[in-house]
Scaffold this active site. Structure first.
Site, short mmCIF file in Angstrom:
data_model
loop_
_atom_site.label_atom_id
_atom_site.label_comp_id
_atom_site.label_asym_id
_atom_site.label_seq_id
_atom_site.Cartn_x
_atom_site.Cartn_y
_atom_site.Cartn_z
N HIS A 316 48.49 -2.45 -87.68
CA HIS A 316 49.74 -2.24 -88.43
C HIS A 316 50.57 -1.19 -87.70
O HIS A 316 50.01 -0.25 -87.13
CB HIS A 316 49.43 -1.75 -89.85
CG HIS A 316 50.57 -1.91 -90.79
ND1 HIS A 316 51.60 -1.00 -90.85
CD2 HIS A 316 50.86 -2.89 -91.67
CE1 HIS A 316 52.47 -1.41 -91.76
NE2 HIS A 316 52.06 -2.55 -92.27
N ASP A 373 47.27 -8.55 -95.19
CA ASP A 373 47.12 -10.01 -95.02
C ASP A 373 45.69 -10.46 -94.80
O ASP A 373 45.41 -11.66 -94.81
CB ASP A 373 47.98 -10.46 -93.83
CG ASP A 373 49.45 -10.24 -94.11
OD1 ASP A 373 50.10 -9.51 -93.35
OD2 ASP A 373 49.91 -10.76 -95.13
C1 SDX Z 1 52.67 -7.15 -92.26
O1 SDX Z 1 55.70 -3.43 -91.21
C2 SDX Z 1 55.14 -3.71 -92.33
O2 SDX Z 1 55.06 -2.93 -93.24
C3 SDX Z 1 54.60 -5.12 -92.44
C4 SDX Z 1 53.81 -5.44 -93.69
C5 SDX Z 1 54.69 -5.44 -94.92
O3 SDX Z 1 54.14 -5.29 -96.02
O4 SDX Z 1 55.91 -5.69 -94.78
O5 SDX Z 1 52.78 -4.50 -93.86
C6 SDX Z 1 53.19 -6.83 -93.62
O6 SDX Z 1 53.40 -7.71 -91.48
C7 SDX Z 1 51.28 -6.71 -91.89
C8 SDX Z 1 50.94 -7.01 -90.39
C9 SDX Z 1 50.52 -8.48 -90.30
N1 SDX Z 1 50.35 -8.87 -88.90
C10 SDX Z 1 49.13 -9.12 -88.37
O7 SDX Z 1 48.07 -8.96 -88.98
C11 SDX Z 1 49.16 -9.66 -86.96
C12 SDX Z 1 48.11 -8.94 -86.10
N2 SDX Z 1 48.57 -7.54 -85.91
C13 SDX Z 1 49.31 -7.25 -84.70
O8 SDX Z 1 50.11 -8.28 -84.23
C14 SDX Z 1 49.94 -5.85 -84.73
O9 SDX Z 1 48.97 -5.00 -85.17
C15 SDX Z 1 51.19 -5.62 -85.54
C16 SDX Z 1 52.27 -6.60 -85.20
C17 SDX Z 1 50.92 -5.71 -86.99
C18 SDX Z 1 51.67 -4.20 -85.21
O10 SDX Z 1 52.15 -4.22 -83.95
P1 SDX Z 1 52.56 -2.86 -83.18
O11 SDX Z 1 52.72 -1.72 -84.10
O12 SDX Z 1 53.70 -3.20 -82.30
O13 SDX Z 1 51.29 -2.50 -82.39
P2 SDX Z 1 50.87 -3.17 -81.06
O14 SDX Z 1 50.97 -4.67 -81.18
O15 SDX Z 1 51.60 -2.51 -79.96
O16 SDX Z 1 49.34 -2.78 -81.02
C19 SDX Z 1 48.94 -1.51 -80.55
C20 SDX Z 1 47.72 -1.80 -79.71
C21 SDX Z 1 48.02 -2.80 -78.60
O17 SDX Z 1 47.16 -2.46 -77.52
P3 SDX Z 1 47.83 -1.73 -76.22
O18 SDX Z 1 48.98 -2.62 -75.78
O19 SDX Z 1 48.34 -0.38 -76.75
O20 SDX Z 1 46.71 -1.63 -75.24
O21 SDX Z 1 46.68 -2.39 -80.52
C22 SDX Z 1 46.41 -3.70 -80.07
C23 SDX Z 1 47.56 -4.13 -79.15
O22 SDX Z 1 47.08 -4.99 -78.13
N3 SDX Z 1 46.37 -4.55 -81.25
C24 SDX Z 1 45.46 -5.50 -81.48
C25 SDX Z 1 45.79 -5.99 -82.76
N4 SDX Z 1 46.86 -5.36 -83.24
C26 SDX Z 1 47.23 -4.47 -82.30
N5 SDX Z 1 44.43 -5.96 -80.76
C27 SDX Z 1 43.70 -6.96 -81.34
N6 SDX Z 1 43.95 -7.50 -82.56
C28 SDX Z 1 44.98 -7.03 -83.29
N7 SDX Z 1 45.23 -7.55 -84.49
#
Ligand code: SDX
Length: 438
Positions: A316, A373
């Site tokens: 998140h 989720d």
């Molecule tokens: C919602 O914003 C909100 O409040 C949203 C929400 C709401 O109520 O409105 O809470 C609802 O959208 C919840 C999130 C649902 N999405 C997912 O579950 C999809 C999987 N999660 C990721 O795509 C990600 O964690 C996000 C999109 C939720 C957050 O993305 P960020 O903040 O841009 O973080 P990032 O993608 O840059 O991740 C940071 C690091 C990365 O590694 P590095 O590039 O720093 O080496 O963590 C890793 C990512 O590769 N990472 C994951 C991961 N999520 C982040 N690695 C594996 N699996 C994951 N799920």
């Protein structure tokens, strides 16, 4: 809440030094009621000729708001000061709607009036049913939602004057009340069943279950456990600060577009699997993993930068601790499955996946925890919803958050159109080259 520091106290500032020119600049620091302070950079470009650069807005406060506060490190989520746990366990969705829209929990008379208003806006214009015929029956439900909710703008001309508080209020009531009706219609259309009209004797959650699962040929018995779980799921999804879809609604609203069109833009943004589409993606991921024995393989893949696989429902932007909504969702998941006598192997698999991820160095170091989720899909599947309807349910709940933020934004005395700038890295000006010379 105002951010202007009282005159008696000196304004807190930060100093920026441009090492190229040696010039220094002072910018005010503003305090909220709780949470990180902000550097007021509204005059940055005028004074320095520079922009800030923050793609994804990881360090940007785009607005002032009094609706929802999140502390991502502590896993805290408050709506107008009330914790999500207290609201989920002690309140109900109609009260939370009043809280978000008007700023406080309703007293008995306010609750009665508000419930009555919402109930009497649940029907949609009879002609709205004709929009559905243009869609294939197998359209993704979110595609239909974007279209039909956007079409509300074509019907309610008496609530499009966004400068009239009464019309803003009616538009908010219409959206909170009609989006569930449209969502149920979207489902009925996809399975070829007749639309069910709302019933004024049912609560918000009961009515939604009725419109979705009842058929005209026989009485429909509301399961109180499912109604309570549905209501709680709506509460958990009602609002969440400046997330992508809410920011979309705010930006759309900043051009003074009408609230129905703005909420339709929020639905479009919510659809993405990185945002509201994650609940559907979690079920697809669990089915892809299939068995506990394959959890290590998929945990490994989720850490591989060359592999597009992500643990959906994990991570998140704000929460670097357990998403408080995920904990409540997990407990509700147990409750519903036990009440229904369902032993869903996907729940066991999800628990195994969570346990493995939370023990994994990578997830610990990157502070990746289950988000709202991760468990919601398992409950929704147990309640009989098809996977491709999960994000529609998220939109039903989030409509109150979107319209409350829209209302707050439109009443901002300093409200202006949102128009970010950029760091331009394209070609500088160059002369046109005629075809024969290319
Ligand atoms: C919602 O914003 C909100 O409040 C949203 C929400 C709401 O109520 O409105 O809470 C609802 O959208 C919840 C999130 C649902 N999405 C997912 O579950 C999809 C999987 N999660 C990721 O795509 C990600 O964690 C996000 C999109 C939720 C957050 O993305 P960020 O903040 O841009 O973080 P990032 O993608 O840059 O991740 C940071 C690091 C990365 O590694 P590095 O590039 O720093 O080496 O963590 C890793 C990512 O590769 N990472 C994951 C991961 N999520 C982040 N690695 C594996 N699996 C994951 N799920």
């Amino acid at each position: 809440m105002t951010n202007v520091a009282p005159q008696s106290k000196p304004q807190k500032t930060v100093t920026l030094t441009d090492n190229e020119t040696g010039k220094t600049y002072q910018f005010p620091v503003l305090d909220g009621s709780v949470g990180p302070r902000v550097i007021d950079i509204r005059k940055l470009y005028a004074e320095t000729g520079m922009f800030t650069f923050d793609p994804g807005f990881t360090s940007t406060a785009a607005c002032e708001s009094g609706l929802t506060y999140i502390d991502g490190d502590k896993g805290v989520l408050l709506h107008r000061g009330y914790s999500i746990k207290e609201l989920a366990l002690k309140s109900d969705f109609i009260e939370v709607c009043h809280l978000l829209l008007y700023g406080d929990l309703p007293d008995a008379q306010q609750r009665k009036d508000f419930q009555n208003n919402i109930t009497h806006h649940t029907m949609v214009h009879e002609q709205m049913q004709f929009f559905f015929r243009g869609f294939r029956r197998d359209s993704h439900p979110m595609a239909v939602m974007v279209g039909v909710v956007g079409a509300l703008s074509a019907f309610y001309h008496d609530s499009l004057d966004i400068d009239d508080p009464k019309q803003r209020e009616i538009a908010a009531h219409r959206l909170i009340a009609k989006v569930p009706t449209i969502a149920a219609m979207v489902y009925k259309y996809s399975i070829g069943q007749p639309f069910m009209y709302p019933r004024n004797d049912l609560s918000f959650a009961e009515n939604f279950l009725y419109m979705t699962f009842a058929v005209p040929c026989e009485p429909y018995k509301i399961n109180p456990i499912l109604a309570r779980a549905m209501d709680r799921i709506f509460i958990l999804h009602a609002d969440h600060e400046q997330n992508a879809s809410t920011s979309t609604v705010r930006l759309a609203g900043s051009s003074r577009a009408n609230p129905f069109a703005c909420v339709a833009s929020g639905i479009a943004s919510l659809w993405g699997p990185a945002h509201g589409g994650a609940n559907e993606a979690v079920l697809q991921m669990l089915n892809q993993i299939g068995d506990k024995s394959r959890v290590p393989e998929f945990i490994k893949r989720s850490k591989d930068k060359n592999d597009s696989f992500r643990l959906m429902g994990f991570g998140h932007r704000v929460y670097k601790n357990y998403d408080p909504r995920a904990e409540i969702m997990r407990d509700t998941c147990y409750e519903v499955l036990n009440e229904l006598g369902i032993k869903d192997p996907l729940l066991e698999l999800a628990m195994e996946l969570e346990k493995a991820a939370l023990a994994d160095e990578y997830f610990i170091e990157k502070k990746l925890y289950p988000n709202v989720d991760f468990y919601s899909g398992i409950i929704l599947k147990a309640m009989g919803f098809p996977t491709n309807l999960f994000t529609v349910l998220f939109a039903v709940a989030r409509t109150v958050g979107w319209i409350s933020h829209w209302n707050e934004m439109i009443q901002e005395p300093t409200q202006k159109i949102g128009r970010p700038r950029q760091l331009y890295t394209g070609p500088v000006e160059r002369p046109y080259v005629s075809l024969e010379k290319r």
